[in-house]
Scaffold this active site. Structure first.
Site, mmCIF file in Angstrom:
data_model
loop_
_atom_site.group_PDB
_atom_site.id
_atom_site.type_symbol
_atom_site.label_atom_id
_atom_site.label_comp_id
_atom_site.label_asym_id
_atom_site.label_seq_id
_atom_site.Cartn_x
_atom_site.Cartn_y
_atom_site.Cartn_z
ATOM 1 N N TYR A 25 83.129 -26.895 6.596
ATOM 2 C CA TYR A 25 84.539 -27.154 7.167
ATOM 3 C C TYR A 25 84.246 -28.005 6.093
ATOM 4 O O TYR A 25 85.539 -28.758 6.160
ATOM 5 C CB TYR A 25 84.226 -27.845 8.594
ATOM 6 C CG TYR A 25 85.879 -28.113 9.268
ATOM 7 C CD1 TYR A 25 87.113 -27.926 9.354
ATOM 8 C CD2 TYR A 25 85.693 -29.626 9.914
ATOM 9 C CE1 TYR A 25 88.026 -28.571 9.856
ATOM 10 C CE2 TYR A 25 85.770 -30.273 10.207
ATOM 11 C CZ TYR A 25 88.140 -29.739 9.819
ATOM 12 O OH TYR A 25 88.593 -30.447 10.470
ATOM 13 N N SER A 107 89.418 -39.470 14.698
ATOM 14 C CA SER A 107 90.732 -38.682 14.402
ATOM 15 C C SER A 107 91.767 -38.239 15.822
ATOM 16 O O SER A 107 90.793 -37.734 17.113
ATOM 17 C CB SER A 107 89.980 -36.985 13.320
ATOM 18 O OG SER A 107 91.013 -36.080 13.961
ATOM 19 N N GLN A 128 93.972 -42.130 15.180
ATOM 20 C CA GLN A 128 94.599 -41.435 14.106
ATOM 21 C C GLN A 128 96.020 -40.659 15.224
ATOM 22 O O GLN A 128 94.887 -39.399 15.667
ATOM 23 C CB GLN A 128 94.242 -40.769 13.272
ATOM 24 C CG GLN A 128 95.058 -39.293 11.538
ATOM 25 C CD GLN A 128 95.038 -38.647 12.897
ATOM 26 O OE1 GLN A 128 93.848 -38.386 13.096
ATOM 27 N NE2 GLN A 128 96.024 -37.458 12.802
ATOM 28 N N TYR A 130 98.379 -37.119 15.502
ATOM 29 C CA TYR A 130 99.191 -35.624 14.936
ATOM 30 C C TYR A 130 99.966 -35.966 15.641
ATOM 31 O O TYR A 130 99.635 -36.061 17.258
ATOM 32 C CB TYR A 130 97.995 -34.923 14.804
ATOM 33 C CG TYR A 130 97.233 -34.764 13.452
ATOM 34 C CD1 TYR A 130 97.749 -33.931 12.474
ATOM 35 C CD2 TYR A 130 96.221 -34.217 13.468
ATOM 36 C CE1 TYR A 130 96.851 -34.236 11.546
ATOM 37 C CE2 TYR A 130 95.071 -34.222 12.781
ATOM 38 C CZ TYR A 130 95.358 -33.877 11.306
ATOM 39 O OH TYR A 130 94.977 -33.535 10.633
ATOM 40 N N THR A 156 99.496 -39.297 10.788
ATOM 41 C CA THR A 156 99.002 -38.277 9.330
ATOM 42 C C THR A 156 100.817 -37.648 9.448
ATOM 43 O O THR A 156 101.085 -37.284 10.258
ATOM 44 C CB THR A 156 98.565 -37.897 9.396
ATOM 45 O OG1 THR A 156 97.015 -38.360 10.070
ATOM 46 C CG2 THR A 156 98.014 -36.271 8.943
ATOM 47 N N ARG A 165 91.562 -22.817 4.699
ATOM 48 C CA ARG A 165 91.149 -22.938 4.105
ATOM 49 C C ARG A 165 89.835 -22.038 3.894
ATOM 50 O O ARG A 165 90.117 -21.962 4.760
ATOM 51 C CB ARG A 165 90.180 -24.912 4.608
ATOM 52 C CG ARG A 165 90.621 -25.822 4.426
ATOM 53 C CD ARG A 165 90.352 -26.892 5.108
ATOM 54 N NE ARG A 165 91.890 -27.578 5.298
ATOM 55 C CZ ARG A 165 92.146 -27.926 6.852
ATOM 56 N NH1 ARG A 165 91.099 -28.605 7.924
ATOM 57 N NH2 ARG A 165 93.094 -28.841 6.877
ATOM 58 N N LYS A 252 99.632 -41.958 6.704
ATOM 59 C CA LYS A 252 99.268 -41.450 5.881
ATOM 60 C C LYS A 252 99.413 -39.584 5.751
ATOM 61 O O LYS A 252 100.227 -39.272 6.299
ATOM 62 C CB LYS A 252 97.365 -41.297 6.691
ATOM 63 C CG LYS A 252 96.634 -40.404 5.673
ATOM 64 C CD LYS A 252 95.512 -40.406 7.169
ATOM 65 C CE LYS A 252 94.390 -39.579 6.741
ATOM 66 N NZ LYS A 252 94.293 -38.205 6.178
ATOM 67 N N HIS A 276 94.984 -35.549 1.968
ATOM 68 C CA HIS A 276 93.791 -35.239 2.814
ATOM 69 C C HIS A 276 93.338 -33.896 2.371
ATOM 70 O O HIS A 276 92.596 -33.149 3.199
ATOM 71 C CB HIS A 276 94.920 -33.794 3.581
ATOM 72 C CG HIS A 276 95.155 -33.979 5.163
ATOM 73 N ND1 HIS A 276 95.740 -34.518 5.925
ATOM 74 C CD2 HIS A 276 93.685 -33.605 5.808
ATOM 75 C CE1 HIS A 276 95.329 -33.951 6.971
ATOM 76 N NE2 HIS A 276 94.311 -33.479 7.378
ATOM 77 N N ARG A 279 92.938 -30.555 1.238
ATOM 78 C CA ARG A 279 92.681 -29.885 2.334
ATOM 79 C C ARG A 279 94.187 -29.179 2.901
ATOM 80 O O ARG A 279 93.678 -28.310 3.769
ATOM 81 C CB ARG A 279 91.472 -30.164 3.600
ATOM 82 C CG ARG A 279 90.664 -30.773 3.022
ATOM 83 C CD ARG A 279 90.524 -31.820 4.804
ATOM 84 N NE ARG A 279 89.798 -30.959 5.293
ATOM 85 C CZ ARG A 279 89.177 -30.695 6.107
ATOM 86 N NH1 ARG A 279 87.243 -30.508 4.908
ATOM 87 N NH2 ARG A 279 88.590 -29.965 7.120
HETATM 88 C C1 LIG Z 1 86.512 -32.116 7.705
HETATM 89 C C2 LIG Z 1 87.699 -33.263 7.681
HETATM 90 C C3 LIG Z 1 88.203 -33.626 8.201
HETATM 91 C C4 LIG Z 1 89.368 -33.445 8.227
HETATM 92 N N1 LIG Z 1 90.214 -33.704 9.555
HETATM 93 C C5 LIG Z 1 91.310 -35.103 9.354
HETATM 94 C C6 LIG Z 1 92.110 -35.242 10.764
HETATM 95 O O1 LIG Z 1 91.699 -35.043 11.900
HETATM 96 N N2 LIG Z 1 93.176 -35.904 10.259
HETATM 97 C C7 LIG Z 1 93.832 -36.933 9.760
HETATM 98 O O2 LIG Z 1 94.274 -37.602 8.992
HETATM 99 N N3 LIG Z 1 92.945 -36.733 7.659
HETATM 100 C C8 LIG Z 1 91.396 -35.943 8.414
HETATM 101 N N4 LIG Z 1 90.612 -35.766 6.645
HETATM 102 C C9 LIG Z 1 91.159 -35.769 5.873
HETATM 103 C C10 LIG Z 1 90.531 -37.510 5.892
HETATM 104 O O3 LIG Z 1 91.177 -38.020 7.074
HETATM 105 C C11 LIG Z 1 90.615 -38.229 4.281
HETATM 106 O O4 LIG Z 1 92.456 -37.828 4.190
HETATM 107 C C12 LIG Z 1 90.773 -36.927 3.488
HETATM 108 O O5 LIG Z 1 88.652 -37.032 3.927
HETATM 109 C C13 LIG Z 1 89.838 -38.126 2.099
HETATM 110 O O6 LIG Z 1 89.270 -37.402 1.339
HETATM 111 P P1 LIG Z 1 87.323 -37.508 1.344
HETATM 112 O O7 LIG Z 1 87.131 -37.064 2.219
HETATM 113 O O8 LIG Z 1 87.446 -36.925 -0.581
HETATM 114 O O9 LIG Z 1 86.929 -39.343 1.187
HETATM 115 C C14 LIG Z 1 89.729 -34.654 7.148
HETATM 116 C C15 LIG Z 1 88.708 -34.375 6.268
HETATM 117 C C16 LIG Z 1 87.925 -33.575 6.157
HETATM 118 C C17 LIG Z 1 86.683 -34.195 5.203
#
Ligand SMILES: Cc1cc2nc3c(=O)[nH]c(=O)nc-3n(C[C@H](O)[C@H](O)[C@H](O)COP(=O)(O)O)c2cc1C
Length: 378
Positions: A25, A107, A128, A130, A156, A165, A252, A276, A279
């Site tokens: 994940y 989050s 954060q 949503y 976000t 994914r 964001k 993100h 993702r």
């Molecule tokens: C496992 C995972 C869960 C995430 N969940 C959220 C989330 O709940 N809310 C959000 O705004 N971004 C989420 N993100 C994005 C992160 O806030 C961030 O933008 C991203 O991880 C940055 O990239 P990096 O993992 O390469 O540092 C998630 C990222 C990952 C890897």
């Protein structure tokens, strides 16, 4: 611990300690994962200028993000299901960040709730948000973050529709995990993980269960979340959220100059240049490649932050050189958490701090706030 020198070392250890479903994940991007890979790879294309025989004593990594002092400009990004990488993960990561002097962002889709994290921290953390279809729930979340004295709201913008994914679909991702034969076999050989989980009551989305209408248990939760992301969200919504929150607001998920200009008009305090973590829109530009144009367009009107692909202190400095005032790490702290719990998050931050400090010196600078474009070879 002494042989852990890089974020990649923490990732290797996390792979062995965290059940596959939750490790995957974290270590996944949308569809072909091309943007996920580009986020990391594009940092390698940027080169520093090496300088010699300048006074490198008394160096400092201290800075500010949205007016708040930070020991280095690296916040922990909001990540969903963090309490599945390690029992009570959000609480541990928040404590590690607090002790280190950097912001922690919780989050909406966390396992530990806003109140859980507030109960184990002394300094304010960031929350954060949503924006979901259930507006009463969203208003209540904002009020709960206020009551917990969160010092910034991170809104976000890039998840009105969920990117796919493939690994999550194949693994049947859920929190808590379903007890299929494959999952049981995978979890059984990770005793540290399951013993931690057996010892905590925090095993599902505690910001949501018991707070959102019709979500009293895990079964009702999964259908609720998939229906809740709101494709109607628009720039107008930023205004009522800002009004209701009344504090520092960070937007964001900006990756385009036009959106950055619209964001600057909202009166928010900062934007995060972000995809993100690769993702959401596979095929979008890496964050680091989008940063400079956006910083040039709005940097004099709104604070610019970035995230995506940072795996070292050098990456942080490159982002600062290209116009970011602050950065965020997602996976690096998750790998630390999965590998070694709270100590692992601290380790991730220490690795990044050391790399920043040495690089700063070898670039001939003493203050991180002095890093600018003239520090890059172009
Ligand atoms: C496992 C995972 C869960 C995430 N969940 C959220 C989330 O709940 N809310 C959000 O705004 N971004 C989420 N993100 C994005 C992160 O806030 C961030 O933008 C991203 O991880 C940055 O990239 P990096 O993992 O390469 O540092 C998630 C990222 C990952 C890897």
């Amino acid at each position: 611990m002494s042989d852990i020198l890089t974020i990649a070392d923490l990732k290797d250890l996390a792979r062995r300690r965290v059940p596959k479903m939750f490790f995957d994940y974290a270590d996944s991007g949308a569809w072909t994962e091309s943007t996920y890979r580009a986020n990391e790879e594009d940092f390698q294309k940027i080169k520093f200028r090496q300088r010699v025989l300048v006074d490198m004593s008394n160096r400092s990594l201290e800075s500010t993000m949205i007016g708040q002092k930070v020991s280095m400009p690296v916040a922990l990004a909001p990540t969903g299901l963090t309490g599945m990488q390690h029992a009570d993960g959000e609480m541990l990561a928040a404590q590690a960040a607090e002790e280190f002097g950097v912001p922690f962002t919780l989050s909406t889709m966390s396992i530990c709730s806003i109140e859980d994290v507030a109960s184990v921290t002394k300094k304010p953390f960031w929350f954060q948000l949503y924006v979901l279809r259930d507006k009463d729930f969203v208003l209540n979340l904002i009020d709960r973050a206020k009551a917990a004295k969160c010092s910034a709201l991170v809104l976000t913008l890039d998840l009105q529709v969920l990117g796919q994914r493939h690994k999550d679909v194949r693994n049947g991702l859920s929190a808590p995990p379903k007890m299929t034969l494959a999952n049981i076999a995978n979890i059984a050989v990770r005793p540290g993980w399951w013993m931690g989980m057996a010892g905590t009551k925090r095993r599902t989305f505690r910001n949501i269960v018991g707070h959102a209408k019709g979500v009293g248990d895990v079964a009702s939760l999964s259908s609720w979340t998939t229906e809740q992301f709101d494709p109607h969200l628009s720039w107008k919504d930023v205004a009522w959220i800002k009004e209701r929150w009344g504090g520092k607001l960070i937007l964001k998920g900006i990756l385009d100059k036009e959106d950055a200009l619209l964001a600057a008009n909202t009166g928010a305090d900062a934007i995060i240049v972000s995809n993100h973590g690769g993702r959401q829109l596979d095929g979008a530009s890496s964050s680091i490649m989008a940063l400079e144009e956006i910083a040039d367009a709005v940097g004099d009107r709104i604070e610019v932050h970035m995230d995506g692909g940072i795996r070292s202190g050098q990456d942080v400095l490159k982002a600062l050189c290209l116009g970011a005032k602050g950065t965020y790490i997602g996976r690096p702290f998750l790998y630390g958490l999965g590998a070694l719990g709270k100590e692992g998050v601290t380790k991730a931050l220490e690795i990044i701090r050391k790399e920043m400090d040495i690089t700063l010196a070898l670039c001939g600078k003493r203050l991180v706030t002095d890093m600018g474009r003239d520090q890059l070879r172009r």
